[in-house]
Scaffold this active site. Structure first.
Site, mmCIF file in Angstrom:
data_model
loop_
_atom_site.group_PDB
_atom_site.id
_atom_site.type_symbol
_atom_site.label_atom_id
_atom_site.label_comp_id
_atom_site.label_asym_id
_atom_site.label_seq_id
_atom_site.Cartn_x
_atom_site.Cartn_y
_atom_site.Cartn_z
ATOM 1 C CG ASN A 1 -5.651 79.217 19.285
ATOM 2 O OD1 ASN A 1 -6.766 79.352 19.901
ATOM 3 N ND2 ASN A 1 -5.528 79.206 17.938
ATOM 4 C CE LYS B 1 -5.962 76.031 16.523
ATOM 5 N NZ LYS B 1 -5.567 75.563 15.183
ATOM 6 C CG HIS C 1 -5.510 81.373 14.161
ATOM 7 N ND1 HIS C 1 -5.879 80.559 13.238
ATOM 8 C CD2 HIS C 1 -4.409 80.916 14.987
ATOM 9 C CE1 HIS C 1 -5.372 79.222 13.442
ATOM 10 N NE2 HIS C 1 -4.465 79.281 14.502
ATOM 11 C CD GLU D 1 -7.443 77.127 12.796
ATOM 12 O OE1 GLU D 1 -8.224 77.731 13.952
ATOM 13 O OE2 GLU D 1 -6.833 76.409 12.900
ATOM 14 C CD GLU E 1 -0.210 79.745 14.754
ATOM 15 O OE1 GLU E 1 -0.046 79.209 15.902
ATOM 16 O OE2 GLU E 1 -1.270 80.067 14.294
ATOM 17 N N GLY F 1 -2.255 72.141 12.992
ATOM 18 C CA GLY F 1 -3.080 70.877 13.168
ATOM 19 C C GLY F 1 -2.866 69.537 12.448
ATOM 20 C CB SER G 1 2.339 70.335 14.634
ATOM 21 O OG SER G 1 0.903 70.334 13.729
#
Ligand code: PGA
Length: 261
Positions: A24, A26, A110, A112, A181, A187, A225
């Site tokens: 991904n 991003k 996701h 985010e 996730e 991250g 991560s």
């Protein structure tokens, strides 16, 4: 009665249990650096028969991924699709548009997008539906925040997110990929331990198994991560079928090492 297709058969066309590793990117990349990264992946991916590799890139680079990876064993996809089929939705991109660039996958839901763009469970379910309707495999993300984990509500949260998609898709839930996730691991350099990840994957697998045999075989990816040095331990989990990789997917050697782990 049809034979139960294993997770390996599902996404790799072979009988062995496989692993799927999805990058991904991003909102990262640029034409020149993408060229280098995609070329390195193409050259470096030995494509073992039980492993599949894919990259999910920003929309403007879908053509570039298609050009660079066509004819290789690496698949590509988008990081989002609209829940709508088309029309007056300025700035949005439909699943059918994405599919025109040869994509196999589309990430939906996701964390985010849930947190920064207000995507609800219902919207995520509609996006998964739109992706499937366009012939894409949605990679549906679920995961709890740190506050939710500390409040002991991890199970409630991830099952609520999964159930919303299952309710919308019905029997088609067996055609998706799920990525667990934990938001606190994305991250941050802080990974769920293999045992923590496996516990949630097992929960998700059981819930999917209550739908039907195909749903029980949905590939369950872990994300948050993932690095070359923790991938192997995570992949040892009985219900961990691969990884959704953010930061480490931007470095060819690191990403390839994860995919080979
Ligand atoms: P990370 O991101 O690997 O950089 O933690 C994972 C993701 O957000 O998909």
């Amino acid at each position: 009665m049809p034979a139960i297709v294993s997770r390996g058969q599902r996404f790799l066309g072979c009988a062995m249990r496989g692993k799927l590793v999805v990058g991904n990117w991003k909102m990262n990349g640029g034409l020149r650096q993408n060229d280098a990264l995609l070329a390195e992946l193409r050259v470096g991916w030995a494509a073992p028969p039980t492993r599949e590799l894919a990259v999910c890139v920003p929309y403007p680079y879908l053509w570039q991924a298609q050009a660079a990876l066509s004819g290789s064993a690496i698949a590509w996809g988008a990081q989002n699709v609209s829940e709508h089929a088309g029309g007056a939705f300025t700035g949005e991109v439909s699943a059918a548009m994405v599919a025109e660039f040869g994509c196999r996958y589309a990430i939906v839901g996701h964390s985010e997008r849930r947190a920064l763009y207000g995507e609800s469970d219902a919207v995520v379910a509609a996006k998964a539906d739109a992706a499937l309707a366009a012939g894409l495999t949605p990679v549906v993300c679920v995961g709890e925040t740190l506050a939710e984990r500390e409040a002991g509500t991890t199970e409630v949260v991830v099952l609520r997110q999964l159930d919303a998609v299952a309710a919308r898709l019905g029997g088609r839930i067996g055609a998706v990929v799920i990525a667990y996730e934990p938001v606190w691991a994305i991250g941050t350099g802080r990974t769920a331990s293999p045992a923590e990840a496996q516990a949630v994957h097992r929960l998700l697998r059981r819930r999917l198994g209550s739908v039907d045999a195909a749903a029980a075989e949905v590939p369950l990816l872990y994300g948050g991560s993932v690095k070359a040095d923790n991938a192997k331990a995570l992949f040892a989990g009985a219900d961990i079928d691969g990884a959704l990789v953010g930061g480490a997917s931007l470095k060819a050697d690191e990403f390839l090492a994860i995919a080979h782990a």
